[in-house]
Structures are given as structure tokens and as C-alpha cells.
Design a protein around this motif. Sequence first.
Motif, PDB file in Angstrom:
ATOM      1  N   LEU A  95       1.185  -1.134   0.089  1.00 50.98           N
ATOM      2  CA  LEU A  95      -0.197  -0.315  -0.104  1.00 50.98           C
ATOM      3  C   LEU A  95       1.031   1.115   0.066  1.00 50.98           C
ATOM      4  O   LEU A  95       2.060   1.434   0.364  1.00 50.98           O
ATOM      5  CB  LEU A  95      -1.193   0.145   1.222  1.00 50.98           C
ATOM      6  CG  LEU A  95      -2.253  -0.429   1.064  1.00 50.98           C
ATOM      7  CD1 LEU A  95      -2.250  -2.162   0.797  1.00 50.98           C
ATOM      8  CD2 LEU A  95      -2.870  -0.741   2.642  1.00 50.98           C
ATOM      9  N   THR A  96       0.531   1.742  -0.783  1.00 48.28           N
ATOM     10  CA  THR A  96       1.549   3.663  -0.758  1.00 48.28           C
ATOM     11  C   THR A  96       0.430   4.734  -1.138  1.00 48.28           C
ATOM     12  O   THR A  96      -0.526   4.284  -1.803  1.00 48.28           O
ATOM     13  CB  THR A  96       2.794   3.105  -2.184  1.00 48.28           C
ATOM     14  OG1 THR A  96       1.708   4.007  -2.868  1.00 48.28           O
ATOM     15  CG2 THR A  96       3.328   1.600  -2.124  1.00 48.28           C
ATOM     16  N   MET A  97       0.836   5.759  -0.937  1.00 48.65           N
ATOM     17  CA  MET A  97       0.835   7.357  -1.072  1.00 48.65           C
ATOM     18  C   MET A  97       1.688   8.248  -1.928  1.00 48.65           C
ATOM     19  O   MET A  97       2.177   8.278  -1.953  1.00 48.65           O
ATOM     20  CB  MET A  97       0.360   8.232   0.322  1.00 48.65           C
ATOM     21  CG  MET A  97      -0.210   8.956  -0.094  1.00 48.65           C
ATOM     22  SD  MET A  97      -2.176   8.804  -0.555  1.00 48.65           S
ATOM     23  CE  MET A  97      -2.978   7.980   0.572  1.00 48.65           C
ATOM     24  N   ILE A 141       7.654  -0.885   6.693  1.00 47.52           N
ATOM     25  CA  ILE A 141       6.134  -1.319   6.646  1.00 47.52           C
ATOM     26  C   ILE A 141       5.651  -1.814   7.623  1.00 47.52           C
ATOM     27  O   ILE A 141       4.580  -2.184   8.167  1.00 47.52           O
ATOM     28  CB  ILE A 141       6.239  -1.844   5.008  1.00 47.52           C
ATOM     29  CG1 ILE A 141       6.022  -0.926   4.141  1.00 47.52           C
ATOM     30  CG2 ILE A 141       4.914  -2.701   5.180  1.00 47.52           C
ATOM     31  CD1 ILE A 141       6.622  -1.882   2.921  1.00 47.52           C
ATOM     32  N   ARG A 142       6.586  -2.987   7.837  1.00 48.69           N
ATOM     33  CA  ARG A 142       5.516  -3.932   9.207  1.00 48.69           C
ATOM     34  C   ARG A 142       5.672  -2.842  10.380  1.00 48.69           C
ATOM     35  O   ARG A 142       4.711  -3.799  10.612  1.00 48.69           O
ATOM     36  CB  ARG A 142       6.782  -5.169   8.868  1.00 48.69           C
ATOM     37  CG  ARG A 142       7.229  -5.881   8.067  1.00 48.69           C
ATOM     38  CD  ARG A 142       8.506  -6.931   8.024  1.00 48.69           C
ATOM     39  NE  ARG A 142       8.174  -8.309   7.192  1.00 48.69           N
ATOM     40  CZ  ARG A 142       9.166  -9.001   7.365  1.00 48.69           C
ATOM     41  NH1 ARG A 142       9.953  -9.213   8.328  1.00 48.69           N
ATOM     42  NH2 ARG A 142       9.195  -9.804   6.139  1.00 48.69           N
ATOM     43  N   SER A 143       6.708  -2.664  10.478  1.00 48.23           N
ATOM     44  CA  SER A 143       6.568  -1.647  11.856  1.00 48.23           C
ATOM     45  C   SER A 143       5.943  -0.800  11.933  1.00 48.23           C
ATOM     46  O   SER A 143       4.768  -0.848  12.779  1.00 48.23           O
ATOM     47  CB  SER A 143       8.178  -1.428  12.256  1.00 48.23           C
ATOM     48  OG  SER A 143       8.159  -0.151  11.402  1.00 48.23           O
ATOM     49  N   GLY A 144       5.750  -0.099  11.052  1.00 48.53           N
ATOM     50  CA  GLY A 144       3.907   0.964  10.833  1.00 48.53           C
ATOM     51  C   GLY A 144       2.813   0.687  10.902  1.00 48.53           C
ATOM     52  O   GLY A 144       1.315   0.342  11.276  1.00 48.53           O
ATOM     53  N   ASP A 145       2.590  -0.593  10.272  1.00 49.47           N
ATOM     54  CA  ASP A 145       1.067  -1.396   9.930  1.00 49.47           C
ATOM     55  C   ASP A 145       1.193  -2.111  11.188  1.00 49.47           C
ATOM     56  O   ASP A 145      -0.274  -1.768  11.983  1.00 49.47           O
ATOM     57  CB  ASP A 145       1.293  -2.523   8.820  1.00 49.47           C
ATOM     58  CG  ASP A 145      -0.534  -3.224   8.534  1.00 49.47           C
ATOM     59  OD1 ASP A 145      -0.954  -1.963   7.604  1.00 49.47           O
ATOM     60  OD2 ASP A 145      -0.968  -4.165   9.016  1.00 49.47           O
ATOM     61  N   ALA A 146       1.791  -3.230  12.057  1.00 50.33           N
ATOM     62  CA  ALA A 146       1.474  -3.105  13.350  1.00 50.33           C
ATOM     63  C   ALA A 146       1.512  -2.632  14.415  1.00 50.33           C
ATOM     64  O   ALA A 146       0.223  -2.950  15.054  1.00 50.33           O
ATOM     65  CB  ALA A 146       2.950  -3.996  13.837  1.00 50.33           C
ATOM     66  N   GLN A 147       2.305  -1.401  14.318  1.00 47.29           N
ATOM     67  CA  GLN A 147       1.463   0.104  15.077  1.00 47.29           C
ATOM     68  C   GLN A 147      -0.042   0.424  15.342  1.00 47.29           C
ATOM     69  O   GLN A 147      -1.112   0.501  15.805  1.00 47.29           O
ATOM     70  CB  GLN A 147       2.307   0.714  14.955  1.00 47.29           C
ATOM     71  CG  GLN A 147       3.517   0.555  15.487  1.00 47.29           C
ATOM     72  CD  GLN A 147       4.845   1.735  15.223  1.00 47.29           C
ATOM     73  OE1 GLN A 147       4.588   3.005  14.744  1.00 47.29           O
ATOM     74  NE2 GLN A 147       6.287   1.557  15.338  1.00 47.29           N
ATOM     75  N   GLU A 254      -4.243   5.352   8.049  1.00 49.33           N
ATOM     76  CA  GLU A 254      -2.757   4.074   7.469  1.00 49.33           C
ATOM     77  C   GLU A 254      -1.146   4.291   7.742  1.00 49.33           C
ATOM     78  O   GLU A 254      -0.979   5.535   7.419  1.00 49.33           O
ATOM     79  CB  GLU A 254      -3.241   3.531   6.484  1.00 49.33           C
ATOM     80  CG  GLU A 254      -4.394   3.054   5.735  1.00 49.33           C
ATOM     81  CD  GLU A 254      -5.016   2.601   4.729  1.00 49.33           C
ATOM     82  OE1 GLU A 254      -4.812   1.359   5.030  1.00 49.33           O
ATOM     83  OE2 GLU A 254      -5.727   2.921   4.113  1.00 49.33           O
ATOM     84  N   CYS A 255      -0.554   3.918   7.523  1.00 46.85           N
ATOM     85  CA  CYS A 255       1.277   3.654   6.709  1.00 46.85           C
ATOM     86  C   CYS A 255       2.034   3.334   5.899  1.00 46.85           C
ATOM     87  O   CYS A 255       1.493   2.192   5.938  1.00 46.85           O
ATOM     88  CB  CYS A 255       1.431   3.415   8.527  1.00 46.85           C
ATOM     89  SG  CYS A 255       1.235   3.242  10.160  1.00 46.85           S
ATOM     90  N   PHE A 256       1.611   4.773   5.294  1.00 44.43           N
ATOM     91  CA  PHE A 256       2.111   4.410   4.119  1.00 44.43           C
ATOM     92  C   PHE A 256       3.022   4.653   3.376  1.00 44.43           C
ATOM     93  O   PHE A 256       4.745   5.086   4.087  1.00 44.43           O
ATOM     94  CB  PHE A 256       1.645   4.797   2.720  1.00 44.43           C
ATOM     95  CG  PHE A 256       0.170   4.881   2.953  1.00 44.43           C
ATOM     96  CD1 PHE A 256      -1.060   4.172   2.395  1.00 44.43           C
ATOM     97  CD2 PHE A 256      -0.891   6.093   3.715  1.00 44.43           C
ATOM     98  CE1 PHE A 256      -2.204   3.843   2.376  1.00 44.43           C
ATOM     99  CE2 PHE A 256      -1.843   6.567   3.288  1.00 44.43           C
ATOM    100  CZ  PHE A 256      -2.847   5.035   2.872  1.00 44.43           C
ATOM    101  N   VAL A 257       4.206   3.475   2.676  1.00 45.47           N
ATOM    102  CA  VAL A 257       5.515   4.151   1.893  1.00 45.47           C
ATOM    103  C   VAL A 257       5.337   4.888   0.629  1.00 45.47           C
ATOM    104  O   VAL A 257       4.399   4.801   0.351  1.00 45.47           O
ATOM    105  CB  VAL A 257       6.441   3.047   1.368  1.00 45.47           C
ATOM    106  CG1 VAL A 257       6.871   2.584   2.949  1.00 45.47           C
ATOM    107  CG2 VAL A 257       5.706   2.431   1.191  1.00 45.47           C
TER     108      VAL A 257
END
Length: 416
Positions: A95-97, A141-147, A254-257
Amino acid sequence: MNVGNTVHEIFGRLPEKAALYSEPALNQPLYTNLHVHLPPNFGSIQSIDDAIAHAKQEQIVVLGASNYYDHTIYTTFAQAAVKAGIIPVFGVEVLTMDEALQAGGILTNDPKNPGKLYICGKGLTRFDDLDDATLVIWQKIRSGDAQRIEQMIDRLNQIDFLGQCEIRLQYDVIAQTVAEEKRVPVHTVFLQERHLVQALQQAIWEHIPEKDRAAWLQQLYGVQNAIEAEDVVKVQNDLRTYLLKQGRAAYVDECFVSPEEAAQLILGLGGYVSYPALIDGAPSISPFEGPPEVLVEHLLERKIPAAEVIPTRNNLDTLTLYVKTLRAYGIAVGAGTEHNDAVWLPLLPHCKRNVPLSDELLSIFWEGACVAVAHQYLQAKGAEKGVRFLPDAAARHSQIQELAAIGASVIATFTN
């Protein structure tokens, strides 16, 4: 055996390109699916064995996984696929922005959020020995989504109406339940929104008597209209809509890259970038995707060499127009079913209302799957070639034709 070694074990044992099986396999398209979400990702596939058994039954010869967050399960997937005579393709969904598109209010392949852009990677071959730049993006990506998921759980637990019924959720408990249901190690489970609403629905079923559920859900949602309380999947979707979406009690941004970071990640994983087209899977085709030539222009601007579709979202005529246009401009196209919903559907892609794919579409999707297989094969063999973005249209056509022929030969060699 780690995932990277698995890839090389599968394809490295095959002959060099010049010695591959020479039958012109491209003349006879076979069934493929380049995009499914395997456990522990949320979906209707119950286990790796379940996926392989259905693929075998439906005569699918290439099955591509598009999991996100953790790819440890790909070793199990690969071994089961090979045993069944199915070639695995390894992928990722990110998922990106795109901030420019967001600022302009332009929708892409997300029907509701301007600038939100799904990007897929295909033909991944490197998982274990990643360079520092790739690891930084992967961890982001991983840490942002988990948080984000943990924050959503906290907000759900702060809803008084749920607390009054002693309904509380815990990340570790949900993850353990998912691991047990899907028969995967718990450390491979990264929770998604759909996991949360499934756990919440199950908790509601445990605490609220059946006769009271419709009225209780009505109060939870804060609405007056009649509420579905029997269809479990509909209830889960409603819980997501009324509690987790923007403006609701448990919503968390949401946390995007960025799309550029996603592309860097995919290349770092040894794959190539593929754009998952929504087309008429939304009430109206997005400005980014329509008409077909506009979508092509956007993909070429972003140096994206491949695209993929989920035909169950699309009408046959619209899908045909888009797929033929993409291919005419030298963009390889694959197809999948995603399987990110709780409702089971066949692994063999078909269009809306169960309309089967035409022979023309099957041929193009077969070609796209062969390209993905060839990319993995060449990477495993240590070749520098594979799917690359080429600015010249004629060169893109030649690349697809060459890689598709290699991929078809790999499949024929593998399955004979």
C-alpha cells in the motif's frame, strides 16, 4: 531451508536456457492464477494444502502468492506446489500513497481514497540476504502496520458499549487464533483490519444471544435502519464500515510508503513491479485508469512494465478492452482471484456473474504467467536478465515474447 534457498532449489536445478524443453508450449495456453493471498493473510483459503489441492483440481499450473508483511510461509507454499506439479510464483502487495495524486484528489486503484495506490511485486527471488536500503523499507512497512493495528485494537477497547458487554480484543490472542486456524507459526501472523473484525464478530457471538444481536448491533453502529445479524461475512464487513473506516471510532490513519519506495523494495526482493488494475471494479472507472490509454500513459510514466487484474471484479467487455490495450503497448498482463474475502470462490479466474474468460484473455494471462516464471528462473540461474522496464515499445514487445517463450519451456520442463 530459507525462502531464498527454496527459490534457487526449485529453479536452479532446471537446465540452462539452451537446453530447456523445446516444445512450443505457448501455442496451448494453460490455466494460471498470479494473485492470491495465502494464510496467514486474511481470506477464504484455509491452508497451504487447501490452496494447492484446489489449484490441482482446477488444473492450474502456475499459482502466484501476493502476501504482505511476512513471507516465511513461502517455503511451505513452494514445497507443496512443487510436490503437486505446480510452479509457485512469489509476490508482494504494498500500500502506497502518491502525494501528488492525493493533493489533486485523484483516485487510482483504491475506489475511495485519493492518492492511495496499490502496487504489486512479481517474481520475487531474494528474501533472506537483503541490502540495507531494502531492509529499511521492509521494516518501515511492517512496524508501521503493526503499530496501526495495535492502535485500532486500543480504540475498539475504549468503546464503552463493547466494554459494557466485557468484549475486549488483544493482538496476541487474535494472532494466536489466526495461527491455529490457518496452521501457520504465530510469528508469521501480521494482523489486518479483516482479522480484527472477524475476532470482534466472534466475540459478539460469544457474548450476545442470537435473539438480541440485530438490536445490539444497531445500537453499536448508532443507526436506525435494519441490521444484518445472520450473515457472518456481512456482519464483519459492517463492523469494519461502522467502526474502522475514516471518521469512525476506531479509525487510525494508514501507514504508507511512497510508490518509489515500494518499487525499490520490490526490486530489492529480486522481483519486478506490477500494477493491479481495478478498472470497473468500482462504481466508476478512476481518472488514473480511464480510458485505457490513460492508464498505459500513467504506467509508462512510472516505469511499470507489468499489470494484473482480478477478473471477478470486471465485466468481460471492459476487461477485454483494457487487457488488449495494455498488451498492445508492451505491458505484460496477468490475472488472479485475490481471495482476500471470507467467501470462497474458484481459483480459476472468471469475470463478473461467473462469465468465463475468453480464449483471447486466457492466452494473454498465460503469457503473463510465463513471463513471471521466466523472471524467477533467470534470477535463480544468476542471469542479469528478467523483466525490466524498457522505454521503447518494440523492445518491450520483444522482451515479453522472449521471456514468455522461456517461461513456457520452464513450465513444460518442470511438469514433464
